[in-house]
Enzyme design. Structure first.
Site, short mmCIF file in Angstrom:
data_model
loop_
_atom_site.label_atom_id
_atom_site.label_comp_id
_atom_site.label_asym_id
_atom_site.label_seq_id
_atom_site.Cartn_x
_atom_site.Cartn_y
_atom_site.Cartn_z
N LYS A 116 0.86 -1.19 0.00
CA LYS A 116 0.00 0.00 0.00
C LYS A 116 0.89 1.23 0.00
O LYS A 116 2.02 1.19 0.48
CB LYS A 116 -0.86 0.03 1.27
CG LYS A 116 -2.14 0.82 1.10
CD LYS A 116 -3.19 0.00 0.39
CE LYS A 116 -4.49 0.74 0.23
NZ LYS A 116 -5.57 -0.18 -0.20
P1 NAD Z 1 -12.93 7.45 -2.76
O1 NAD Z 1 -11.94 8.51 -2.52
O2 NAD Z 1 -13.41 7.22 -4.15
O3 NAD Z 1 -14.22 7.69 -1.84
C1 NAD Z 1 -14.14 7.84 -0.46
C2 NAD Z 1 -15.50 8.30 0.03
O4 NAD Z 1 -15.50 8.31 1.46
C3 NAD Z 1 -15.85 9.73 -0.40
O5 NAD Z 1 -17.23 9.80 -0.71
C4 NAD Z 1 -15.55 10.55 0.84
O6 NAD Z 1 -16.28 11.76 0.90
C5 NAD Z 1 -15.98 9.58 1.92
N1 NAD Z 1 -15.40 9.85 3.23
C6 NAD Z 1 -14.12 10.16 3.52
N2 NAD Z 1 -13.99 10.36 4.85
C7 NAD Z 1 -15.21 10.16 5.37
C8 NAD Z 1 -15.72 10.22 6.69
N3 NAD Z 1 -14.92 10.51 7.73
N4 NAD Z 1 -17.02 9.95 6.88
C9 NAD Z 1 -17.83 9.65 5.83
N5 NAD Z 1 -17.41 9.58 4.58
C10 NAD Z 1 -16.11 9.83 4.36
O7 NAD Z 1 -12.31 6.10 -2.15
P2 NAD Z 1 -12.74 4.60 -2.46
O8 NAD Z 1 -11.81 4.07 -3.48
O9 NAD Z 1 -14.20 4.53 -2.64
O10 NAD Z 1 -12.34 3.89 -1.09
C11 NAD Z 1 -13.23 3.81 0.01
C12 NAD Z 1 -12.79 2.68 0.93
O11 NAD Z 1 -12.78 1.45 0.19
C13 NAD Z 1 -11.38 2.82 1.51
O12 NAD Z 1 -11.35 2.23 2.78
C14 NAD Z 1 -10.54 2.00 0.55
O13 NAD Z 1 -9.32 1.58 1.12
C15 NAD Z 1 -11.49 0.85 0.31
N6 NAD Z 1 -11.22 0.07 -0.90
C16 NAD Z 1 -11.15 0.66 -2.12
C17 NAD Z 1 -10.92 -0.12 -3.23
C18 NAD Z 1 -10.90 0.46 -4.63
O14 NAD Z 1 -10.83 -0.33 -5.58
N7 NAD Z 1 -10.99 1.76 -4.81
C19 NAD Z 1 -10.71 -1.50 -3.11
C20 NAD Z 1 -10.81 -2.08 -1.85
C21 NAD Z 1 -11.06 -1.28 -0.75
#
Ligand code: NAD
Length: 453
Positions: A116
């Protein structure tokens, strides 16, 4: 935020790496024959790279940034894991996220280790040009710490396909003459990305949820139709999750992002919510909905709560407020051990992150295979493969839970014979079962490869 009070007397540990280690240690208790030194090696990250660099920002000032990349394990294959841009990125957050990637890849059986990366920055305060410079300089500073067969980044919080295009381009400029597409996944489809990758994390979560429901994880429920869903986070994972769960027949009753959320018990049309967020920059004020804070959102009545934002959202201090019948972790590390204990006691099943959100890395693996073979698969083919792998992974974890809980006396005897200390073994939840599956798989490879030299 690394510590938080759960009551007047208790302070809860919120350091994500400490939490990740605790989750792993808990699983280790159910693997009494695993050699303690080997287990310790499997838990420790292999390497943490720290880079510091200046950027001449569009405001005219020069700002200095810190970036990290952690490889937790390459035992089962090259490192694999996202790049996050966020003000709260720390070495321990990156270590924790890298370790969860190792276990996740093992749970779904894709031949990668865990990694990561992140840059400490606030994308809301930076221009697109600043972010472009940060990406290029960060990747240039990482140099050969990443590569198609060493460590392969992907999108995470506040990074997307466009960021991955820059990662590829920067690496390719520094390594001319070869096929470098496999250095990063989550790229735009016209630059070697895979069809279905953008939706893959949410779609994988959907497949896992459907499988777990069909196997009776929530009494009296066999599929998603009509179930009320609350989603925290409306980015790649949560926003697409809202659309896919809605299409599968569920009712999305609340969605929220970092600015706050909206609640409508009759159901929210995700397409309308997406349009509103695009136009106003926020979900708040969506027609027909009541605005809610993030704390309120997590405590709303629903069938399934889907955290899809950040770590440690469900903790000892708010787990008792949760009214959901099931939790599906699409975020990484959203539930602390204290909250897990509460959900166990209340018999609320939690589909753990290292299973539920593994669809992203699974299709990243397909992208990498397509890049190495110079192929482009149809989206139907990608989704069908994803469904098979997620369903099999869900079955593997549910079966492991049943297997462990059906053999507790024998495990207890084995522990005593090997003189392993600690309290008596309790029945395991799905997280511990998933960790046991993962640790067994990584340990087996480590044993067969042998301790080098
Ligand atoms: P992103 O940046 O596209 O979206 C993140 C979202 O979370 C946004 O809507 C943001 O406003 C919201 N957010 C941030 N802080 C917040 C808070 N304190 N309270 C409420 N909402 C909040 O990111 P993503 O890619 O959707 O990732 C989200 C989660 O999923 C993370 O934990 C990431 O590690 C995990 N994840 C992502 C992927 C991927 O393929 N993108 C894969 C596996 C896991």
């Amino acid at each position: 935020m690394t510590k938080r009070s759960t009551s007047k007397r208790q302070i809860e540990e919120l350091n994500p790496f400490v939490i990740a280690q605790r989750q792993c240690d808990n699983a280790g208790r159910y693997l009494p024959e695993l050699e303690p030194g080997l287990f310790d090696f499997l838990k420790r990250p292999d390497k943490l790279t720290i880079v510091e660099f200046p950027i001449a920002t569009s405001s005219g000032a020069v700002h200095n940034f810190v970036g990290y990349r952690c490889i937790h394990s390459r035992t089962r294959g090259p490192g694999k894991g996202g790049i996050r841009y966020h003000p709260d990125v720390t070495p321990d957050e990156v270590r924790a996220l890298a370790s969860w990637m190792t276990w996740k890849c093992a749970v779904v059986g894709v031949p990668f280790g865990g990694a990561k990366g992140g840059v400490v920055c606030d994308p809301k305060q930076l221009s697109p040009e600043d972010l472009r410079h940060i990406t290029r300089r960060y990747i240039a500073e990482l140099g050969d710490n990443i590569g198609p067969y060493t460590d392969i980044p992907a999108p995470d919080v506040n990074t997307n396909a466009q960021t991955m295009a820059l990662v590829y381009d920067t690496y390719d400029m520094m390594h001319k003459g070869g096929n470098n597409l496999g250095v990063v996944t989550g790229k735009p489809v016209h630059i070697g990305g895979s069809l279905g990758r953008e939706e893959a994390t949410a779609r994988g979560g959907l497949f896992t949820t459907l499988r777990a429901l069909s196997r009776g994880i929530v009494p009296g429920v066999t599929d998603l139709r009509g179930l009320a869903i609350v989603i925290q986070g409306f980015g790649n994972v949560g926003g697409i999750g809202a659309t896919l769960f809605h299409e599968a027949g569920a009712r999305i009753v609340a969605v929220g992002d970092s600015r706050g959320g909206v609640h409508c018990p009759d159901g929210i049309d995700p397409a309308v919510a997406h349009a509103h967020k695009r136009e106003t920059g926020s979900l708040m004020g969506l027609t027909g909905c009541r605005n809610v804070t993030n704390d309120e959102l997590l405590a709303l009545p629903c069938d399934i709560l889907i955290p899809a934002a950040m770590e440690s959202q469900l903790r000892g201090d708010n787990a008792r407020d949760v009214q959901a019948r099931m939790i599906v972790e699409l975020a990484n590390g959203p539930t602390t051990p204290e909250a897990d204990a509460v959900f166990n006691e209340r018999e609320i099943p939690v589909l753990p992150d290292i299973l539920a959100n593994a669809g992203g890395v699974t299709v990243s693996y397909y992208e990498w295979v397509q890049n190495n073979k110079n192929e482009q698969w149809d989206e139907d083919e990608v989704n069908a493969k994803l469904k098979r792998i997620m369903t099999r992974a869900a079955d593997g974890v549910l079966d492991k839970q049943a297997e462990i809980n059906g053999s507790l006396p024998a495990l207890e005897t084995a522990r005593q014979e090997l003189d392993r200390g600690g309290s008596p073994l309790d029945p395991v939840d799905l997280r511990t079962a998933a960790f046991v599956v993962a640790v067994e798989r990584v340990a087996r490879v480590a044993l067969d490869r042998g301790v080098w030299p």
